[in-house]
Design an enzyme around this catalytic site. Sequence first.
Site, PDB file in Angstrom:
ATOM      1  N   GLN A 173       2.660  10.055   1.346  1.00 39.78           N
ATOM      2  CA  GLN A 173       4.201   9.352   1.370  1.00 39.78           C
ATOM      3  C   GLN A 173       4.809   9.521   0.328  1.00 39.78           C
ATOM      4  O   GLN A 173       5.977   9.605   0.160  1.00 39.78           O
ATOM      5  CB  GLN A 173       3.860   7.790   1.604  1.00 39.78           C
ATOM      6  CG  GLN A 173       3.351   7.229   2.790  1.00 39.78           C
ATOM      7  CD  GLN A 173       3.054   6.004   2.741  1.00 39.78           C
ATOM      8  OE1 GLN A 173       2.164   5.153   2.229  1.00 39.78           O
ATOM      9  NE2 GLN A 173       4.313   4.980   3.187  1.00 39.78           N
ATOM     10  N   CYS A 197       6.069  -0.050   7.327  1.00 37.76           N
ATOM     11  CA  CYS A 197       5.553   0.949   6.456  1.00 37.76           C
ATOM     12  C   CYS A 197       6.867   1.330   5.537  1.00 37.76           C
ATOM     13  O   CYS A 197       8.016   1.285   6.004  1.00 37.76           O
ATOM     14  CB  CYS A 197       5.137   2.160   7.464  1.00 37.76           C
ATOM     15  SG  CYS A 197       4.729   3.501   6.618  1.00 37.76           S
ATOM     16  N   LEU A 198       6.452   1.695   4.301  1.00 35.29           N
ATOM     17  CA  LEU A 198       7.632   2.384   3.521  1.00 35.29           C
ATOM     18  C   LEU A 198       8.136   3.460   3.929  1.00 35.29           C
ATOM     19  O   LEU A 198       9.559   3.640   3.663  1.00 35.29           O
ATOM     20  CB  LEU A 198       6.953   2.315   2.109  1.00 35.29           C
ATOM     21  CG  LEU A 198       6.519   1.071   1.430  1.00 35.29           C
ATOM     22  CD1 LEU A 198       5.822   1.373   0.054  1.00 35.29           C
ATOM     23  CD2 LEU A 198       7.540   0.069   1.396  1.00 35.29           C
ATOM     24  N   HIS A 201      -4.464   1.338   7.403  1.00 36.14           N
ATOM     25  CA  HIS A 201      -3.185   2.125   7.643  1.00 36.14           C
ATOM     26  C   HIS A 201      -3.134   3.019   6.699  1.00 36.14           C
ATOM     27  O   HIS A 201      -2.374   4.090   6.947  1.00 36.14           O
ATOM     28  CB  HIS A 201      -2.251   0.853   7.412  1.00 36.14           C
ATOM     29  CG  HIS A 201      -0.686   1.143   7.315  1.00 36.14           C
ATOM     30  ND1 HIS A 201       0.263   0.782   8.030  1.00 36.14           N
ATOM     31  CD2 HIS A 201       0.132   2.051   6.384  1.00 36.14           C
ATOM     32  CE1 HIS A 201       1.499   1.418   7.906  1.00 36.14           C
ATOM     33  NE2 HIS A 201       1.377   1.866   6.821  1.00 36.14           N
ATOM     34  N   GLU A 202      -3.423   2.768   5.396  1.00 38.30           N
ATOM     35  CA  GLU A 202      -3.194   3.882   4.412  1.00 38.30           C
ATOM     36  C   GLU A 202      -4.110   5.189   4.572  1.00 38.30           C
ATOM     37  O   GLU A 202      -3.623   6.277   4.463  1.00 38.30           O
ATOM     38  CB  GLU A 202      -3.490   3.170   2.887  1.00 38.30           C
ATOM     39  CG  GLU A 202      -2.466   2.328   2.579  1.00 38.30           C
ATOM     40  CD  GLU A 202      -1.044   2.373   2.751  1.00 38.30           C
ATOM     41  OE1 GLU A 202      -0.611   3.793   2.764  1.00 38.30           O
ATOM     42  OE2 GLU A 202      -0.376   1.514   3.118  1.00 38.30           O
ATOM     43  N   GLY A 217       0.758  -1.004   0.108  1.00 41.54           N
ATOM     44  CA  GLY A 217       0.118   0.097  -0.159  1.00 41.54           C
ATOM     45  C   GLY A 217       0.968   1.204  -0.103  1.00 41.54           C
ATOM     46  O   GLY A 217       1.950   1.239   0.385  1.00 41.54           O
ATOM     47  N   HIS A 276      -2.374   7.423   6.917  1.00 43.99           N
ATOM     48  CA  HIS A 276      -1.543   8.354   6.446  1.00 43.99           C
ATOM     49  C   HIS A 276      -2.125   9.464   5.967  1.00 43.99           C
ATOM     50  O   HIS A 276      -1.654  10.625   5.880  1.00 43.99           O
ATOM     51  CB  HIS A 276      -0.645   7.381   5.270  1.00 43.99           C
ATOM     52  CG  HIS A 276       0.481   6.738   5.575  1.00 43.99           C
ATOM     53  ND1 HIS A 276       1.459   7.274   6.107  1.00 43.99           N
ATOM     54  CD2 HIS A 276       0.583   5.393   5.600  1.00 43.99           C
ATOM     55  CE1 HIS A 276       2.323   6.236   6.354  1.00 43.99           C
ATOM     56  NE2 HIS A 276       1.847   5.346   5.916  1.00 43.99           N
TER      57      HIS A 276
END
Length: 171
Positions: free
Chosen positions: A54, A95-96, A137-138, A49, A141
Site C-alpha cells: 500500500q 481500506c486505506l 485483509h493485510e 493495518g 494486500h
Amino acid sequence: MALLPILEYPDTGLRKVAAPVPADRFADPAFQRLLDHMFQTMYEAPGIGLASTQVDTYERFMVIDVTETRDQPLVFVNPTIRDRSADLRVHTEGCLSIPGVFADVTRADGIVVEAFDRHGKAFELIVDGLLATCVQHEIDHLDGKLFIDYLSPLKRDRALKKLEKLRKGRD
C-alpha cells in the site's frame, strides 16, 4: 518521521505480489525506519493495518494495531496463515487504499499466523475476531488482492461508484 503516500485504487501497485523479505533486511536501519514510518502513516490515516504494498514497497511485511489506545503495534514479516477456523465471521471492512468505502466481507473467524517480528524473531499467533480479520485483509494486500474482490460484481460496482463519487467531492 515522514508520512508515506498510500496508493489508492485503481493503482496497479495494489495488484503486485510482494516478495519475501530476506534475512539480512532485519538489521538494515532503513528497514526499521520504514516500519516506524508505516506505523505513523497508519495511525495518522487513521487505520488499523497497513501492508507494504500500500506504500509502494513490494516486500512481504505489514503493520497492525487494532487497539483503540494504539498501544499494541504488531509487525508481521513474511506472514503465513497456517490454519483457519471453520467458523466464519462477517465484518464490515474498509481500506486505506479505497478510502470511504466499506462492505461486509466473510472471512475465517480464527486463524493461526506465523511470521517474523521486526527484528527477525519467528513467532506464531492464534487470533480471532477483528485481529484475525485484519491479518487476513493485510496478507491479501501482500498477495495483490483487495477486499472488494470478495464482493459480488453488483456490490463491487456499487462500491467503486461510491469511491468515484467521493473522489469528485474531494476535488
